[in-house]
Design an enzyme around this catalytic site. Structure first.
Site, PDB file in Angstrom:
ATOM      1  N   ASN A   8       0.845  -1.276  -0.153  1.00 56.32           N
ATOM      2  CA  ASN A   8      -0.143   0.170  -0.062  1.00 56.32           C
ATOM      3  C   ASN A   8       0.894   1.272  -0.021  1.00 56.32           C
ATOM      4  OD1 ASN A   8      -1.511   2.153   1.058  1.00 56.32           O
ATOM      5  ND2 ASN A   8      -3.332   1.039   1.582  1.00 56.32           N
ATOM      6  N   ASP A  10      -0.188   4.469   0.008  1.00 55.70           N
ATOM      7  CA  ASP A  10      -1.116   5.645   0.161  1.00 55.70           C
ATOM      8  C   ASP A  10      -0.098   6.694   0.731  1.00 55.70           C
ATOM      9  OD1 ASP A  10      -3.260   4.433  -0.314  1.00 55.70           O
ATOM     10  OD2 ASP A  10      -4.124   4.265   1.621  1.00 55.70           O
ATOM     11  N   HIS A  11       0.805   6.441   1.668  1.00 51.65           N
ATOM     12  CA  HIS A  11       1.696   7.155   2.435  1.00 51.65           C
ATOM     13  C   HIS A  11       2.798   8.006   1.840  1.00 51.65           C
ATOM     14  CE1 HIS A  11      -1.080   6.762   5.725  1.00 51.65           C
ATOM     15  NE2 HIS A  11      -0.744   5.378   5.708  1.00 51.65           N
ATOM     16  N   ARG A  19       2.934  18.863   1.152  1.00 54.53           N
ATOM     17  CA  ARG A  19       3.363  20.193   0.516  1.00 54.53           C
ATOM     18  C   ARG A  19       2.676  20.488  -0.787  1.00 54.53           C
ATOM     19  NH1 ARG A  19       8.660  22.485   1.289  1.00 54.53           N
ATOM     20  NH2 ARG A  19       8.842  22.530   3.370  1.00 54.53           N
ATOM     21  N   HIS A  44      -5.838   3.450  -1.522  1.00 55.80           N
ATOM     22  CA  HIS A  44      -7.101   3.889  -0.941  1.00 55.80           C
ATOM     23  C   HIS A  44      -7.382   4.865  -1.406  1.00 55.80           C
ATOM     24  CE1 HIS A  44      -9.575   3.806   3.069  1.00 55.80           C
ATOM     25  NE2 HIS A  44     -10.337   3.874   1.660  1.00 55.80           N
ATOM     26  N   ARG A  46      -9.893   7.635  -1.004  1.00 55.34           N
ATOM     27  CA  ARG A  46     -10.707   8.032   0.174  1.00 55.34           C
ATOM     28  C   ARG A  46     -11.714   9.169  -0.406  1.00 55.34           C
ATOM     29  NH1 ARG A  46     -10.538   7.438   5.223  1.00 55.34           N
ATOM     30  NH2 ARG A  46      -9.352   5.689   6.031  1.00 55.34           N
ATOM     31  N   ARG A  50      -7.466  12.477   0.335  1.00 54.02           N
ATOM     32  CA  ARG A  50      -6.555  13.429   1.149  1.00 54.02           C
ATOM     33  C   ARG A  50      -5.109  12.979   0.873  1.00 54.02           C
ATOM     34  NH1 ARG A  50      -8.826  10.976   6.514  1.00 54.02           N
ATOM     35  NH2 ARG A  50      -7.299   8.986   6.891  1.00 54.02           N
ATOM     36  N   HIS A  51      -4.933  11.602   0.486  1.00 57.58           N
ATOM     37  CA  HIS A  51      -3.596  11.260  -0.301  1.00 57.58           C
ATOM     38  C   HIS A  51      -3.773  10.731  -1.607  1.00 57.58           C
ATOM     39  CE1 HIS A  51      -5.360   7.521   1.477  1.00 57.58           C
ATOM     40  NE2 HIS A  51      -5.020   7.854   2.590  1.00 57.58           N
ATOM     41  N   GLU A  71      -8.576   0.078  -2.899  1.00 56.19           N
ATOM     42  CA  GLU A  71      -9.450   0.237  -1.517  1.00 56.19           C
ATOM     43  C   GLU A  71     -10.215   1.165  -1.754  1.00 56.19           C
ATOM     44  OE1 GLU A  71      -6.968   0.362   1.691  1.00 56.19           O
ATOM     45  OE2 GLU A  71      -5.945  -1.666   1.215  1.00 56.19           O
ATOM     46  N   THR A 101      -7.277   6.050  10.021  1.00 58.30           N
ATOM     47  CA  THR A 101      -7.064   5.125   9.107  1.00 58.30           C
ATOM     48  C   THR A 101      -8.442   3.836   9.012  1.00 58.30           C
ATOM     49  OG1 THR A 101      -5.663   3.080   8.385  1.00 58.30           O
ATOM     50  CG2 THR A 101      -5.789   3.495  10.840  1.00 58.30           C
ATOM     51  N   THR A 102      -8.355   3.190   8.605  1.00 68.29           N
ATOM     52  CA  THR A 102      -9.564   2.285   8.589  1.00 68.29           C
ATOM     53  C   THR A 102      -9.587   1.381   9.762  1.00 68.29           C
ATOM     54  OG1 THR A 102      -9.145   1.657   6.265  1.00 68.29           O
ATOM     55  CG2 THR A 102     -10.806   0.613   7.077  1.00 68.29           C
ATOM     56  N   GLU A 153     -10.917  -9.867   2.652  1.00 73.07           N
ATOM     57  CA  GLU A 153      -9.536  -9.547   3.298  1.00 73.07           C
ATOM     58  C   GLU A 153      -9.786  -9.408   5.050  1.00 73.07           C
ATOM     59  OE1 GLU A 153      -7.341  -6.205   1.815  1.00 73.07           O
ATOM     60  OE2 GLU A 153      -6.464  -5.883   3.786  1.00 73.07           O
ATOM     61  N   HIS A 193      -3.984  -5.004   7.761  1.00 71.98           N
ATOM     62  CA  HIS A 193      -3.968  -3.831   8.744  1.00 71.98           C
ATOM     63  C   HIS A 193      -3.138  -3.904   9.935  1.00 71.98           C
ATOM     64  CE1 HIS A 193      -5.435  -0.162  10.297  1.00 71.98           C
ATOM     65  NE2 HIS A 193      -6.185   0.083   9.131  1.00 71.98           N
ATOM     66  N   GLY A 194      -2.341  -3.066   9.948  1.00 69.39           N
ATOM     67  CA  GLY A 194      -1.512  -2.847  11.227  1.00 69.39           C
ATOM     68  C   GLY A 194      -0.265  -3.957  11.251  1.00 69.39           C
ATOM     69  N   GLY A 215       1.191  -1.250   4.315  1.00 65.99           N
ATOM     70  CA  GLY A 215       1.489  -0.096   3.835  1.00 65.99           C
ATOM     71  C   GLY A 215       2.369   0.579   4.748  1.00 65.99           C
ATOM     72  N   PHE A 216       1.694   0.984   5.761  1.00 67.13           N
ATOM     73  CA  PHE A 216       2.486   1.885   6.778  1.00 67.13           C
ATOM     74  C   PHE A 216       3.921   1.207   7.306  1.00 67.13           C
ATOM     75  CE2 PHE A 216       3.461   3.904  10.979  1.00 67.13           C
ATOM     76  CZ  PHE A 216       3.147   5.089  10.510  1.00 67.13           C
TER      77      PHE A 216
HETATM   78  N1  PXP Z   1      -5.933  -3.246   4.180  1.00 69.41           N
HETATM   79  C1  PXP Z   1      -7.003  -2.519   4.148  1.00 69.41           C
HETATM   80  C2  PXP Z   1      -8.184  -2.910   3.907  1.00 69.41           C
HETATM   81  C3  PXP Z   1      -6.778  -1.195   4.624  1.00 69.41           C
HETATM   82  O1  PXP Z   1      -7.489  -0.156   4.685  1.00 69.41           O
HETATM   83  C4  PXP Z   1      -5.405  -0.591   5.055  1.00 69.41           C
HETATM   84  C5  PXP Z   1      -4.947   0.611   5.226  1.00 69.41           C
HETATM   85  O2  PXP Z   1      -5.185   1.437   3.977  1.00 69.41           O
HETATM   86  C6  PXP Z   1      -4.368  -1.854   4.749  1.00 69.41           C
HETATM   87  C7  PXP Z   1      -4.677  -3.030   4.461  1.00 69.41           C
HETATM   88  C8  PXP Z   1      -2.896  -1.511   5.170  1.00 69.41           C
HETATM   89  O3  PXP Z   1      -2.801  -1.208   6.376  1.00 69.41           O
HETATM   90  P1  PXP Z   1      -1.313  -0.704   7.012  1.00 69.41           P
HETATM   91  O4  PXP Z   1      -1.014   0.518   6.360  1.00 69.41           O
HETATM   92  O5  PXP Z   1      -1.594  -0.417   8.449  1.00 69.41           O
HETATM   93  O6  PXP Z   1      -0.299  -1.926   6.755  1.00 69.41           O
END
Ligand code: PXP
Length: 238
Positions: A8, A10-11, A19, A44, A46, A50-51, A71, A101-102, A153, A193-194, A215-216
């Site tokens: 992911n 997004d970040h 910026r 993702h 949104r 925002r990203h 997503e 976040t979700t 998922e 997630h996480g 992602g993160f």
């Molecule tokens: N899966 C889903 C459905 C999510 O919404 C996210 C966050 O956008 C992730 C996975 C990835 O989560 P993380 O950034 O905590 O790894």
């Protein structure tokens, strides 16, 4: 068999938007992640963009038509974008106002189910695979199967946020049972997630999970090691 990895990005867009600049470009991040071993690029979109924004989705789907996993929420806006740019797959997630976040899987109220059914049908007509982001419960998995999802998922947030080993163990058991039931119901199983470099292995060990979306942790590590190395390291763990 190695698990697939969806990275992911997004970040990368979060940093760009800090910026309102033209860089760093999610397109570059996607290309680098894929060449470093990622199987999918996850973004993702949104409602507030925002990203990741609509143009990012358009450009990414054009460049990597078989590797973009989008997503988005169950909404007219997201549906229109997905149908227009046709990512490989779409994961429908809940989106709550003000969330960082979700926060969990879909809340399958009757109204949500009715709307999901329509969106899933439309996505399928365009040959887009549909994943539903779900909490690891038997009831929610049965609903996902009934609605015609291809993939579920499993939300790993409760596991990744567990405050003790005992709780983490309990959450892992829930995920394992859910993965088993999902397969019995004919669903493909993803998880995410996480997840990070320290907690991912226990989830990867659960039988039946085919792909992890992360992602993160990967983008955070890439600040110090570079993106290719951060992706390779995660892929090697899986
Ligand atoms: N899966 C889903 C459905 C999510 O919404 C996210 C966050 O956008 C992730 C996975 C990835 O989560 P993380 O950034 O905590 O790894």
């Amino acid at each position: 068999m190695t698990l697939k990895l969806g990275v992911n990005i997004d970040h990368v867009a979060t940093l760009r938007q800090a910026r309102r600049a033209h860089y760093p470009d999610p397109l570059d991040a996607g290309a680098i992640a894929l060449s470093a071993g990622a199987d999918f690029v996850v973004v993702h979109l949104r409602k507030d963009q925002r990203h990741i924004n609509q143009k990012d989705v358009a450009d990414l789907c054009k460049l990597f038509p078989k590797q973009i996993h989008l997503e988005c929420s169950c909404s007219d806006f997201a549906e229109a974008v997905a149908l227009k740019y046709k990512p490989h797959s779409v994961c429908i997630v809940p989106e709550l106002p003000g969330e960082i976040t979700t926060t969990g899987g879909l809340n399958f109220t009757p109204v949500v189910q009715k709307r999901l059914l329509k969106m899933i049908e439309k996505l399928h007509k365009k040959n887009i695979l549909v994943s539903l982001f779900v909490n690891p419960t038997a009831a929610d998995l049965r609903i996902a199967a009934k609605l015609g999802a291809d993939i579920v998922e499993l939300c790993t947030a409760a596991y990744s946020q567990a405050s003790s080993k005992k709780e983490a163990q309990k959450r892992l058991q829930e995920l394992a049972l859910a993965a088993f039931l999902a397969q019995e119901l004919g669903l493909k199983v993803h998880a995410g997630h996480g997840l990070n470099y320290h907690n991912v292995l226990a989830v990867a060990d659960i039988g039946g999970i085919k792909c992890m979306n992360i992602g993160f942790a990967i983008i955070a590590r890439s600040l110090f090691t570079g993106l290719p190395s951060a992706v390779e390291e995660m892929k090697n763990l899986l």
